[in-house]
Design a protein around this motif. Structure first.
Motif, PDB file in Angstrom:
ATOM      1  N   THR A 293     -80.299 -41.733  80.055  1.00  0.00           N
ATOM      2  CA  THR A 293     -79.724 -40.840  79.048  1.00  0.00           C
ATOM      3  C   THR A 293     -78.796 -41.543  78.063  1.00  0.00           C
ATOM      4  N   ARG A 306     -89.126 -40.705  76.232  1.00  0.00           N
ATOM      5  CA  ARG A 306     -87.802 -40.393  75.687  1.00  0.00           C
ATOM      6  C   ARG A 306     -87.656 -38.904  75.434  1.00  0.00           C
ATOM      7  N   ASP A 310     -84.899 -36.393  77.171  1.00  0.00           N
ATOM      8  CA  ASP A 310     -83.982 -35.574  76.376  1.00  0.00           C
ATOM      9  C   ASP A 310     -84.059 -34.103  76.770  1.00  0.00           C
ATOM     10  N   TRP A 315     -77.052 -35.237  80.591  1.00  0.00           N
ATOM     11  CA  TRP A 315     -76.211 -36.390  80.235  1.00  0.00           C
ATOM     12  C   TRP A 315     -75.531 -36.917  81.494  1.00  0.00           C
ATOM     13  N   ALA A 328     -75.737 -35.085  73.852  1.00  0.00           N
ATOM     14  CA  ALA A 328     -76.423 -34.789  72.587  1.00  0.00           C
ATOM     15  C   ALA A 328     -76.123 -33.381  72.118  1.00  0.00           C
TER      16      ALA A 328
END
Length: 453
Positions: A293, A306, A310, A315, A328
């Motif tokens: 992450t 990726r 996400d 996180w 994010a």
């Protein structure tokens, strides 16, 4: 086909109307579990009257997610073991380092693993990888037998295609494929399932031994203290062992070197093929998710990997006194990590990097500021990760008992992954915030419902 919610409601109505599932019927189900081995630490594993359901579409989607996540984790493993000093950089205890340094004789180390996840609607949040010796495989298939014979299942089959997910076959195939890659055996391997004789999951070991034996692979359950190395071969009494399915944990091997000396020496000499190898301790680290992450990580990932990370991994950062990028969802700001942890108690969790069974986990939203600060001090003194809170879904299940009333349970859905491919689920139920069998939780088997099953 009706929606799964409709099928669940119909199932629950059938349970309430079924006279065989009253108080005495539930007592028989609990006794059946104890008699057949669906028990953990002398308690039955399932106390509810409905299994988990999944559609073929959901199954295919989750298979793709797991495939991409495991491919990404493999890239992280390649990255963190690059160079001659990789053992120094992992922060392993000296005794664990010695075990990890043993070459297992094959390249893939994550043979039997489990991704622990929560499902919230159509979204999945994967919070860690259990790469040590994930349990529950034989329990799942046994509990599927119990639900298969219930009257509500017969009624469900009248208007839907239904099949249980079978997990033991996936495990056996992964063991055999790895044994063939190991390349030093011939013919059908003779298998030993190795753990302490006092393990609370001993009933599962015997279930697996029976299943492997029925498939034509003689299998024993052995304590590592009972093993002998004779003339370059590993033995349990008069049973020659070709393949060890290791369930004794690496951390226990490191803590009790005299008790596992024969097993370790057999692995070092390659007198047996051992799955999972000691080297799997590299993967049984929550810091892997920190690498996944972190947008500044040099790990080489494909765009689809990726994107999956996400969407599906919260996180995560290794607890250190550094500046890094924040979540994010907050715009990925540059943050002072320790200050961010102090201020983010309501949405953060602290976890030991390599522990299991929910040990040492601190849930910030259940603590006051003083206790959270003490937890952060402990995390800095050890190897910990901090992770963003994920939604913890609850689901209603009818409970075994005279009145068959329904209760709300925290439910996680944890895909078993064998050699990079998904092969079923562990679905755990808990009344607290940690869905873990060692903390008193239970489990249910999963059935695929719908056309194309």
């Amino acid at each position: 086909m009706e929606s799964l919610d409709h099928l669940r409601r119909q199932w629950d109505a059938d349970v309430l109307a079924d006279p065989t599932l009253g108080g005495e019927g539930c007592d028989r189900l609990l006794a059946w579990q104890m008699e057949h081995g669906a028990c953990f630490d002398d308690r039955p594993l399932c106390r509810v009257l409905r299994p988990a359901f999944v559609t073929p579409t959901q199954l295919v989607r989750l298979e793709g997610i797991c495939r991409r996540l495991m491919a990404a984790i493999r890239q992280v493993r390649i990255h963190i073991t690059a160079g001659d000093d990789w053992l120094d950089r992992l922060g392993l205890m000296p005794a664990v380092r010695k075990l990890v340094a043993i070459d297992p004789g094959f390249e893939k180390i994550g043979i039997t693993t489990r991704l622990d996840a929560f499902e919230d609607g159509s979204a999945f949040s994967f919070v860690e990888l259990n790469a040590e010796a994930p349990a529950g495989i034989a329990y799942h298939d046994l509990l599927a037998r119990m639900f298969r014979d219930m009257n509500p299942m017969e009624r469900l089959r009248q208007h839907a295609e239904v099949r249980p997910l079978r997990v033991v076959g996936w495990l056996l195939q992964a063991l055999l494929t790895t044994y063939n890659e190991w390349g030093r055996g011939a013919g059908k391997p003779r298998i030993a399932i190795v753990d302490w004789r006092t393990s609370p999951t001993t009933p599962e070991f015997h279930l697996l031994a029976q299943a492997f034996g029925r498939a034509g692979y003689p299998t024993v359950v052995a304590d590592p203290r009972d093993l002998e190395l004779r003339h370059g071969r590993l033995w349990a009494g008069d049973f020659r062992i070709d393949l060890v399915y290791r369930r004794v944990l690496v951390v226990d091997c490191a803590a009790r070197p005299e008790d596992v000396a024969t097993l370790v020496e057999a692995a070092r000499q390659r007198a047996v093929c051992m799955v999972n190898p000691f080297r799997t301790a590299i993967l049984h680290r929550k810091r892997l998710f920190a690498e996944l992450t972190d947008p500044t990580s040099p790990v080489d990932l494909r765009p689809e990997e990726r994107a999956t990370i996400d969407q599906c991994i919260p996180w995560t950062r290794l607890v250190r006194d550094i500046r890094t990028t924040g979540p994010a969802a907050e715009g990925a700001p540059t943050i002072d990590l320790l200050d961010y942890i102090r201020q983010g108690r309501e949405h953060l969790v602290l976890k030991p990097d390599d522990a299991y069974g929910g040990r040492g986990v601190f849930l910030g939203w259940q603590m006051d500021a003083q206790a959270w600060e003490a937890a952060l001090d402990e995390a800095q003194a050890a190897h910990y990760v901090v992770q963003d809170r994920v939604p913890l879904p609850t689901r209603e299940f009818p409970v075994m008992g005279q009145d068959r009333q329904s209760d709300m349970f925290l439910m996680d859905r944890d895909p078993y992954v064998f050699r990079g491919r998904m092969g079923g689920f562990l679905t755990r139920l808990a009344v607290g915030p940690l869905a873990n069998v060692t903390r008193g939780g239970g489990m249910v088997p999963t059935f695929v419902v719908g056309s194309g099953t």
